[in-house]
Design an enzyme around this catalytic site. Structure first.
Site, short mmCIF file in Angstrom:
data_model
loop_
_atom_site.label_atom_id
_atom_site.label_comp_id
_atom_site.label_asym_id
_atom_site.label_seq_id
_atom_site.Cartn_x
_atom_site.Cartn_y
_atom_site.Cartn_z
N CYS A 10 0.87 -1.19 0.00
CA CYS A 10 0.00 0.00 0.00
C CYS A 10 0.90 1.24 0.00
O CYS A 10 2.09 1.13 -0.29
CB CYS A 10 -0.99 -0.01 1.16
SG CYS A 10 -0.28 0.12 2.80
N ASN A 13 2.16 1.66 4.36
CA ASN A 13 2.47 0.42 5.10
C ASN A 13 2.14 0.55 6.59
O ASN A 13 2.80 -0.04 7.45
CB ASN A 13 3.94 0.00 4.90
CG ASN A 13 4.26 -1.42 5.34
OD1 ASN A 13 5.38 -1.73 5.74
ND2 ASN A 13 3.30 -2.32 5.29
N CYS A 15 -1.63 1.01 7.32
CA CYS A 15 -3.08 0.73 7.43
C CYS A 15 -3.48 -0.53 6.66
O CYS A 15 -3.72 -1.58 7.25
CB CYS A 15 -3.90 1.92 6.93
SG CYS A 15 -3.62 3.45 7.84
N ARG A 16 -3.56 -0.42 5.32
CA ARG A 16 -4.13 -1.51 4.53
C ARG A 16 -3.22 -2.73 4.42
O ARG A 16 -3.66 -3.87 4.69
CB ARG A 16 -4.50 -1.00 3.13
CG ARG A 16 -5.63 0.01 3.15
CD ARG A 16 -5.74 0.76 1.83
NE ARG A 16 -4.59 1.62 1.61
CZ ARG A 16 -4.38 2.32 0.49
NH1 ARG A 16 -5.24 2.25 -0.51
NH2 ARG A 16 -3.30 3.08 0.40
N SER A 17 -1.97 -2.54 4.00
CA SER A 17 -1.13 -3.73 3.78
C SER A 17 -0.75 -4.46 5.08
O SER A 17 -0.67 -5.70 5.06
CB SER A 17 0.11 -3.40 2.92
OG SER A 17 0.94 -2.46 3.52
#
Ligand code: 4NP
Length: 159
Positions: A10, A13, A15-17
């Site tokens: 993401c 690095n 939140c999402r990934s």
């Protein structure tokens, strides 16, 4: 059975990934799979995941608190077998680091696993509220469940 290396990518690095890494790691703990994550930016290098990401992971019995943000490198593109990006911006950054056709085909949108061919983005929850993180968690959980099923099939076929 050869270990499969999967990278989640993401922007920050944090939140999402990291969530995608935590979810797939948990689902694949019985398989020879290594999951990692990285960001296309260096904004948050060395930081633990965002508190809101840690919270939604904890609610789902997943601990991502020990992860540390790092920046994606061209070596990552060579090293990993599958690279799942969260959005189109991550996708174009990854493509710039690609050195061969063999590496290019490793990269895909993670939501293509649950919505084939649509190139949908996992919305960036960083500037939104907690609901954004719940939505992201559910989207990633659906795709990671399908990734796990696919990996399980591949490993079963090798035996
Ligand atoms: P991520 O979210 O890419 O899912 O980790 C973001 C985290 C930080 C920033 C943007 C997105 N930022 O601009 O600092």
């Amino acid at each position: 059975m050869k270990q499969k290396k999967i990278l989640m990518v993401c922007l920050g690095n944090i939140c999402r990934s990291p969530l995608a890494e935590g979810i797939l790691t948990e689902k694949c703990k019985h398989l020879p799979v290594f999951v990692d994550s990285a960001g296309t930016s260096g904004y948050h290098i060395g930081e633990a995941p965002d508190q809101r990401a840690q919270y939604i992971a904890n609610v789902n019995q997943i601990n991502i608190g020990n992860q540390k943000a790092r920046k994606l490198t061209s070596k990552d593109i060579e090293t990993f077998d599958l690279i799942y990006v969260m959005d189109e911006s991550n996708y174009s950054t990854c493509l710039k680091l690609v050195k061969s056709r063999n590496d290019e085909i490793k990269i895909d949108f993670i939501l293509n696993v649950s919505n084939p061919g649509k190139n949908l983005n996992v919305p960036d929850p960083y500037f939104g509220g907690d609901k954004g993180f719940e939505n992201v968690y559910n989207l990633l959980n659906d795709s990671c469940e399908k990734i796990k099923i696919q990996l399980q099939k591949e490993f079963n076929a090798q035996r």
